[in-house]
Motif scaffolding. Structure first.
Motif, PDB file in Angstrom:
ATOM      1  N   ASP A  91       0.870  -1.295  -0.124  1.00  0.00           N
ATOM      2  CA  ASP A  91      -0.018  -0.062   0.018  1.00  0.00           C
ATOM      3  C   ASP A  91       0.894   1.390   0.052  1.00  0.00           C
ATOM      4  OD1 ASP A  91       1.045  -0.236   2.625  1.00  0.00           O
ATOM      5  OD2 ASP A  91      -0.685  -0.193   3.574  1.00  0.00           O
ATOM      6  N   GLY A  92       2.013   0.963  -0.035  1.00  0.00           N
ATOM      7  CA  GLY A  92       2.997   2.141   0.011  1.00  0.00           C
ATOM      8  C   GLY A  92       3.385   2.690   1.428  1.00  0.00           C
ATOM      9  N   ALA A  93       2.898   2.342   2.422  1.00  0.00           N
ATOM     10  CA  ALA A  93       3.097   2.609   3.812  1.00  0.00           C
ATOM     11  C   ALA A  93       4.152   1.968   4.354  1.00  0.00           C
ATOM     12  CB  ALA A  93       1.814   2.891   4.867  1.00  0.00           C
ATOM     13  N   ARG A  94       4.258   0.576   4.076  1.00  0.00           N
ATOM     14  CA  ARG A  94       5.281  -0.382   4.716  1.00  0.00           C
ATOM     15  C   ARG A  94       6.735   0.160   3.997  1.00  0.00           C
ATOM     16  NH1 ARG A  94       1.348  -4.935   4.567  1.00  0.00           N
ATOM     17  NH2 ARG A  94       2.451  -5.114   2.702  1.00  0.00           N
ATOM     18  N   ASP A  95       7.619  -0.476   4.643  1.00  0.00           N
ATOM     19  CA  ASP A  95       8.888  -0.466   3.794  1.00  0.00           C
ATOM     20  C   ASP A  95       9.265  -1.746   3.416  1.00  0.00           C
ATOM     21  OD1 ASP A  95      11.717   0.043   3.217  1.00  0.00           O
ATOM     22  OD2 ASP A  95      12.487  -0.834   5.259  1.00  0.00           O
ATOM     23  N   LEU A  96       8.981  -2.087   2.026  1.00  0.00           N
ATOM     24  CA  LEU A  96       9.026  -3.244   1.035  1.00  0.00           C
ATOM     25  C   LEU A  96      10.339  -3.377   0.929  1.00  0.00           C
ATOM     26  CD1 LEU A  96       7.061  -5.421   0.102  1.00  0.00           C
ATOM     27  CD2 LEU A  96       7.226  -4.084  -2.114  1.00  0.00           C
ATOM     28  N   MET A  97      11.357  -2.448   0.937  1.00  0.00           N
ATOM     29  CA  MET A  97      12.990  -2.801   0.402  1.00  0.00           C
ATOM     30  C   MET A  97      13.492  -3.412   1.620  1.00  0.00           C
ATOM     31  SD  MET A  97      15.248  -2.143  -1.713  1.00  0.00           S
ATOM     32  CE  MET A  97      15.513  -0.820  -2.398  1.00  0.00           C
ATOM     33  N   GLY A  98      13.227  -3.282   2.980  1.00  0.00           N
ATOM     34  CA  GLY A  98      13.734  -3.985   3.935  1.00  0.00           C
ATOM     35  C   GLY A  98      13.307  -5.493   4.086  1.00  0.00           C
ATOM     36  N   LEU A  99      11.975  -5.601   3.965  1.00  0.00           N
ATOM     37  CA  LEU A  99      11.515  -6.983   3.745  1.00  0.00           C
ATOM     38  C   LEU A  99      12.159  -7.601   2.657  1.00  0.00           C
ATOM     39  CD1 LEU A  99       9.611  -9.477   4.849  1.00  0.00           C
ATOM     40  CD2 LEU A  99       7.912  -8.399   3.032  1.00  0.00           C
ATOM     41  N   GLY A 100      12.423  -7.120   1.425  1.00  0.00           N
ATOM     42  CA  GLY A 100      12.916  -7.876   0.347  1.00  0.00           C
ATOM     43  C   GLY A 100      14.435  -8.217   0.597  1.00  0.00           C
ATOM     44  N   ILE A 101      15.100  -7.296   1.213  1.00  0.00           N
ATOM     45  CA  ILE A 101      16.625  -7.423   1.266  1.00  0.00           C
ATOM     46  C   ILE A 101      16.789  -8.439   2.417  1.00  0.00           C
ATOM     47  CG2 ILE A 101      18.617  -6.329   2.402  1.00  0.00           C
ATOM     48  CD1 ILE A 101      17.819  -3.607   0.927  1.00  0.00           C
ATOM     49  N   GLY A 102      15.720  -8.718   3.346  1.00  0.00           N
ATOM     50  CA  GLY A 102      16.066  -9.760   4.503  1.00  0.00           C
ATOM     51  C   GLY A 102      15.608 -11.062   3.682  1.00  0.00           C
ATOM     52  N   ILE A 103      14.692 -11.174   3.052  1.00  0.00           N
ATOM     53  CA  ILE A 103      14.255 -12.409   2.447  1.00  0.00           C
ATOM     54  C   ILE A 103      15.373 -12.571   1.246  1.00  0.00           C
ATOM     55  CG2 ILE A 103      12.657 -13.411   0.652  1.00  0.00           C
ATOM     56  CD1 ILE A 103      10.405 -12.139   2.350  1.00  0.00           C
ATOM     57  N   ALA A 104      15.685 -11.898   0.545  1.00  0.00           N
ATOM     58  CA  ALA A 104      16.934 -12.150  -0.287  1.00  0.00           C
ATOM     59  C   ALA A 104      18.293 -12.559  -0.001  1.00  0.00           C
ATOM     60  CB  ALA A 104      17.402 -10.945  -1.228  1.00  0.00           C
ATOM     61  N   ALA A 105      18.572 -11.878   1.416  1.00  0.00           N
ATOM     62  CA  ALA A 105      19.701 -12.358   2.082  1.00  0.00           C
ATOM     63  C   ALA A 105      19.470 -13.920   2.526  1.00  0.00           C
ATOM     64  CB  ALA A 105      19.954 -11.602   3.442  1.00  0.00           C
ATOM     65  N   VAL A 106      18.523 -14.407   3.110  1.00  0.00           N
ATOM     66  CA  VAL A 106      18.153 -15.680   3.534  1.00  0.00           C
ATOM     67  C   VAL A 106      18.343 -16.612   2.344  1.00  0.00           C
ATOM     68  CG1 VAL A 106      16.335 -17.159   4.385  1.00  0.00           C
ATOM     69  CG2 VAL A 106      16.786 -14.828   5.554  1.00  0.00           C
ATOM     70  N   ILE A 107      17.393 -16.258   1.389  1.00  0.00           N
ATOM     71  CA  ILE A 107      17.395 -17.042  -0.051  1.00  0.00           C
ATOM     72  C   ILE A 107      18.931 -17.309  -0.546  1.00  0.00           C
ATOM     73  CG2 ILE A 107      16.524 -17.259  -2.473  1.00  0.00           C
ATOM     74  CD1 ILE A 107      14.095 -15.990  -1.499  1.00  0.00           C
ATOM     75  N   ALA A 108      19.636 -16.382  -0.298  1.00  0.00           N
ATOM     76  CA  ALA A 108      21.037 -16.370  -1.103  1.00  0.00           C
ATOM     77  C   ALA A 108      21.724 -17.200  -0.138  1.00  0.00           C
ATOM     78  CB  ALA A 108      21.863 -15.041  -0.993  1.00  0.00           C
ATOM     79  N   ALA A 109      21.553 -17.297   1.175  1.00  0.00           N
ATOM     80  CA  ALA A 109      22.195 -18.111   2.031  1.00  0.00           C
ATOM     81  C   ALA A 109      21.835 -19.536   1.745  1.00  0.00           C
ATOM     82  CB  ALA A 109      22.011 -17.660   3.460  1.00  0.00           C
ATOM     83  N   LEU A 110      20.714 -19.874   1.740  1.00  0.00           N
ATOM     84  CA  LEU A 110      20.546 -21.199   1.668  1.00  0.00           C
ATOM     85  C   LEU A 110      20.757 -21.751   0.213  1.00  0.00           C
ATOM     86  CD1 LEU A 110      16.559 -20.849   2.910  1.00  0.00           C
ATOM     87  CD2 LEU A 110      18.585 -21.915   3.795  1.00  0.00           C
ATOM     88  N   THR A 111      20.605 -20.753  -0.860  1.00  0.00           N
ATOM     89  CA  THR A 111      20.968 -21.171  -2.126  1.00  0.00           C
ATOM     90  C   THR A 111      22.756 -21.521  -1.967  1.00  0.00           C
ATOM     91  OG1 THR A 111      19.494 -19.877  -3.367  1.00  0.00           O
ATOM     92  CG2 THR A 111      21.359 -20.743  -4.619  1.00  0.00           C
ATOM     93  N   TRP A 112      23.382 -20.891  -1.599  1.00  0.00           N
ATOM     94  CA  TRP A 112      24.991 -21.034  -1.295  1.00  0.00           C
ATOM     95  C   TRP A 112      25.081 -22.252  -0.554  1.00  0.00           C
ATOM     96  CZ3 TRP A 112      27.920 -21.517   3.228  1.00  0.00           C
ATOM     97  CH2 TRP A 112      29.163 -21.588   3.097  1.00  0.00           C
ATOM     98  N   PHE A 113      24.419 -22.703   0.535  1.00  0.00           N
ATOM     99  CA  PHE A 113      24.236 -24.004   1.156  1.00  0.00           C
ATOM    100  C   PHE A 113      23.969 -25.208   0.428  1.00  0.00           C
ATOM    101  CE2 PHE A 113      22.503 -27.244   3.929  1.00  0.00           C
ATOM    102  CZ  PHE A 113      23.593 -27.413   5.012  1.00  0.00           C
TER     103      PHE A 113
END
Length: 85
Positions: free
Chosen positions: A53-75
């Motif tokens: 809706d434009g009010a929440r910080d979507l970038m922070g959520l995206g970066i956090g999820i991307a970091a977890v996905i990158a770590a799992l993919t690396w593993f």
């Protein structure tokens, strides 16, 4: 996937499954589970992006999820690389 994998590993090894779902070792089961977790995380983020809706910080959520996905993919890739040795 987990229940079918555990069943085929420990109870009945002659279960007729598609090739992509055949689990021969516990590491195969772990890799399948991690792949499912990656897909779920991606779907959760896409759901948040669609309902944004434009009010929440979507970038922070995206970066956090991307970091977890990158770590799992690396593993997964490191474990697959160690299998060949």
């Amino acid at each position: 996937i987990i229940s079918v994998g555990l069943y085929s590993l420990f109870i009945n090894t002659d279960v007729r499954l598609p090739e992509w779902l055949k689990i021969r070792t516990l590491d195969d089961l772990k890799n399948k589970l991690l792949s499912v977790v990656i897909v779920v995380l991606a779907v959760v983020f896409l759901g948040q992006a669609v309902a944004w809706d434009g009010a929440r910080d979507l970038m922070g959520l995206g970066i956090g999820i991307a970091a977890v996905i990158a770590a799992l993919t690396w593993f997964i890739s490191v474990k697959a690389g160690n299998k060949g040795e």
